[in-house]
Design a protein around this motif. Structure first.
Motif, short mmCIF file in Angstrom:
data_model
loop_
_atom_site.label_atom_id
_atom_site.label_comp_id
_atom_site.label_asym_id
_atom_site.label_seq_id
_atom_site.Cartn_x
_atom_site.Cartn_y
_atom_site.Cartn_z
N ASP A 130 -9.42 12.08 -46.29
CA ASP A 130 -10.25 13.22 -46.71
C ASP A 130 -9.64 14.05 -47.84
OD1 ASP A 130 -12.90 14.66 -45.90
OD2 ASP A 130 -11.45 16.25 -46.25
N PHE A 145 -15.03 11.65 -48.88
CA PHE A 145 -16.39 11.79 -49.40
C PHE A 145 -16.28 12.22 -50.86
CE2 PHE A 145 -17.11 11.90 -44.95
CZ PHE A 145 -18.37 11.35 -44.79
N ASN A 147 -16.10 14.49 -53.23
CA ASN A 147 -15.87 15.94 -53.09
C ASN A 147 -16.57 16.76 -54.16
OD1 ASN A 147 -14.04 16.00 -50.77
ND2 ASN A 147 -12.69 14.80 -52.09
N VAL A 150 -20.16 17.23 -53.35
CA VAL A 150 -20.42 18.29 -52.34
C VAL A 150 -20.76 19.59 -53.06
CG1 VAL A 150 -19.36 19.73 -50.55
CG2 VAL A 150 -18.94 17.27 -50.56
N ASN A 256 -17.82 25.84 -47.57
CA ASN A 256 -17.89 25.09 -46.31
C ASN A 256 -18.41 25.98 -45.18
OD1 ASN A 256 -15.76 26.62 -45.25
ND2 ASN A 256 -14.76 24.83 -44.36
N GLN A 284 -20.92 23.48 -45.65
CA GLN A 284 -20.51 22.07 -45.65
C GLN A 284 -19.92 21.72 -44.30
OE1 GLN A 284 -17.11 19.22 -47.76
NE2 GLN A 284 -17.03 21.37 -48.15
N ASP A 285 -20.26 20.62 -43.74
CA ASP A 285 -19.65 20.01 -42.54
C ASP A 285 -20.65 19.84 -41.39
OD1 ASP A 285 -17.09 19.68 -43.57
OD2 ASP A 285 -16.35 21.58 -42.76
N VAL A 303 -23.79 20.83 -46.33
CA VAL A 303 -23.61 19.48 -46.86
C VAL A 303 -22.98 18.67 -45.74
CG1 VAL A 303 -22.52 18.03 -48.60
CG2 VAL A 303 -23.38 20.30 -49.23
N TRP A 304 -23.73 17.67 -45.32
CA TRP A 304 -23.30 16.86 -44.17
C TRP A 304 -22.46 15.69 -44.65
CZ3 TRP A 304 -26.22 12.27 -41.81
CH2 TRP A 304 -25.57 11.84 -40.64
N LYS A 305 -21.27 15.58 -44.03
CA LYS A 305 -20.43 14.43 -44.27
C LYS A 305 -20.26 13.75 -42.92
CE LYS A 305 -16.91 16.75 -46.05
NZ LYS A 305 -15.76 17.16 -46.88
N PRO A 348 -21.95 12.35 -49.58
CA PRO A 348 -22.38 13.51 -48.78
C PRO A 348 -23.87 13.78 -48.98
CG PRO A 348 -21.33 14.26 -50.80
CD PRO A 348 -21.34 12.75 -50.86
N GLN A 349 -24.44 14.57 -48.08
CA GLN A 349 -25.90 14.76 -48.13
C GLN A 349 -26.29 16.19 -47.74
OE1 GLN A 349 -27.55 11.90 -45.36
NE2 GLN A 349 -29.49 12.97 -45.19
#
Ligand code: BGC
Length: 372
Positions: A130, A145, A147, A150, A256, A284-285, A303-305, A348-349
């Motif tokens: 990560d 991911f 980064n 993101v 995040n 994020q997360d 932002v989903w990882k 990421p999404q």
């Protein structure tokens, strides 16, 4: 699409790991073995994660540990309470216990330099997990991911929601950045700031607190050390108290979820109300507390990882390293000031309120009862 990717990844893992089925995982740490399956894999893998205090690292660690054990490896999984010196001790211990690969999600990579050298001297391979290990030749691979993407997703979200491209504004924005000792934080900020800064320069976004870094390199000036929720909360309260008076903030760039949680608490304590004057707020997360906030209208996106995918990829790379196979990478742009580190990047999404069920719950990332 996501489902297909998960199924494909599962199938790949199943093929990769079937040969190892039946290996003992009970052998005491560091004990020499004559187990013939050792040639095909097996052995001790050290895993160090930054902290248990953030949901994602618990998920990452548990999943990676489970997958490696399932594949016949022994593991030593350590959490360092966000203390660099603790992480050094844990790594030294893993090296002394005879680890063959170290999987490291670092806290402050500078603090690890002598330990990484020691590991490399002992022939131990190192996979940065990560977060990239900076300023060292002693990192073999990196799994993470994208980064910068993101940050791009966060910046684009604010740009779209505010209608900046259509010339709307001016709006007030308060930007935050992550921990100054985390290389990822600079990339998150760059991704977002490349989108937002032109609007700051044109006056369509106004940072009333003045906390808009003058240059990208200056991002640490707004960094929140150790990604602490409480620090983000008090920083946001200070900005609201000192610079907003009766006016309202329109948008907050939070890198995040742990920061977004504190920022939402600050907004609440200053009397902001969902549905009337609550600002746009990024994250994020997809931490459970934040997804609850998204459902309640207190956070606009995350932002989903999918950390299960990252753990799968890392386990696969460890297995390939041990077996001397070609290690699966898909990117060669990550430089750590010493070398270019062969990297595997995942995608990421963005997730907004009406995607919580379809993306996060239906994929099994969060169980519906946790959101009640
Ligand atoms: C990770 C983020 C996380 C942050 C705080 C970063 O390095 O990439 O997912 O929110 O650390 O733990």
């Amino acid at each position: 699409m996501a489902k297909r990717k998960i199924i494909a990844a599962l199938a790949a893992m199943a093929i990769g790991f079937t040969v190892l089925a039946g290996c003992s995982t009970e052998r005491p740490v560091g004990t020499p073995t004559t187990d013939p399956t050792e040639a095909a894999g097996g052995g001790l893998i050290g895993i160090t994660m930054p902290t248990k205090s953030l949901e994602r690292w618990n998920n990452d660690g548990a999943e990676l540990d489970r997958l490696l054990k399932e594949a016949g490896y022994q593991t030593q999984l350590d959490y360092a309470d966000n203390k660099p010196e603790e992480q050094v001790k844990q790594l030294e211990n893993q090296i002394n216990s005879g680890a063959k690969v170290l999987v490291i999600a670092s806290i402050e990579s500078k603090a690890l330099l002598p330990t990484l050298q020691k590991a490399a001297d002992a022939g131990i391979k190192i996979l940065a997990y990560d977060r990239l290990l900076m300023d060292t030749p002693n990192v073999d691979y990196y799994a993470t991911f994208d980064n910068e993407k993101v940050g791009t997703l966060q910046g684009t979200f604010l740009e779209e929601q505010l209608g900046l491209k259509e010339g709307k504004g001016p709006f007030s924005l308060e930007p935050f950045a992550g921990s100054p000792d985390d290389n990822n934080a600079s990339l998150f900020f760059k991704g977002a700031w490349d989108i937002l800064n032109p609007y700051v320069e044109s006056g369509k976004l106004v940072v009333k607190s003045g906390k808009a870094p003058k240059t990208l390199a200056d991002w640490t000036s707004i960094g929140i050390l150790a990604w602490k929720t409480e620090t983000a909360q008090s920083e946001m309260e200070n900005r609201l108290n000192s610079f907003y008076g009766d006016s309202k903030v329109d948008a907050v760039l939070s890198p995040n979820d742990s920061l977004a949680l504190g920022i939402a608490q600050a907004l609440e304590s200053k009397g902001y109300k969902v549905g009337s004057d609550w600002p746009l707020l990024t994250g994020q997360d997809a931490d459970v507390a934040n997804v609850k906030n998204i459902l309640a209208g207190k956070q606009s996106m995350t932002v989903w990882k999918d950390t299960r995918e990252l753990a799968k990829q890392a386990a696969k790379m460890v297995d390939q390293i041990i077996k001397g196979q070609t290690v699966d990478t898909n990117n060669n742009t990550y430089k750590n000031n010493n070398k270019t580190v062969p990297t595997y990047l995942l995608d990421p999404q963005t997730v907004v309120q009406d995607q919580v069920q379809t993306v996060l719950v239906d994929s099994g990332f969060i169980s519906a009862d946790k959101l009640k």
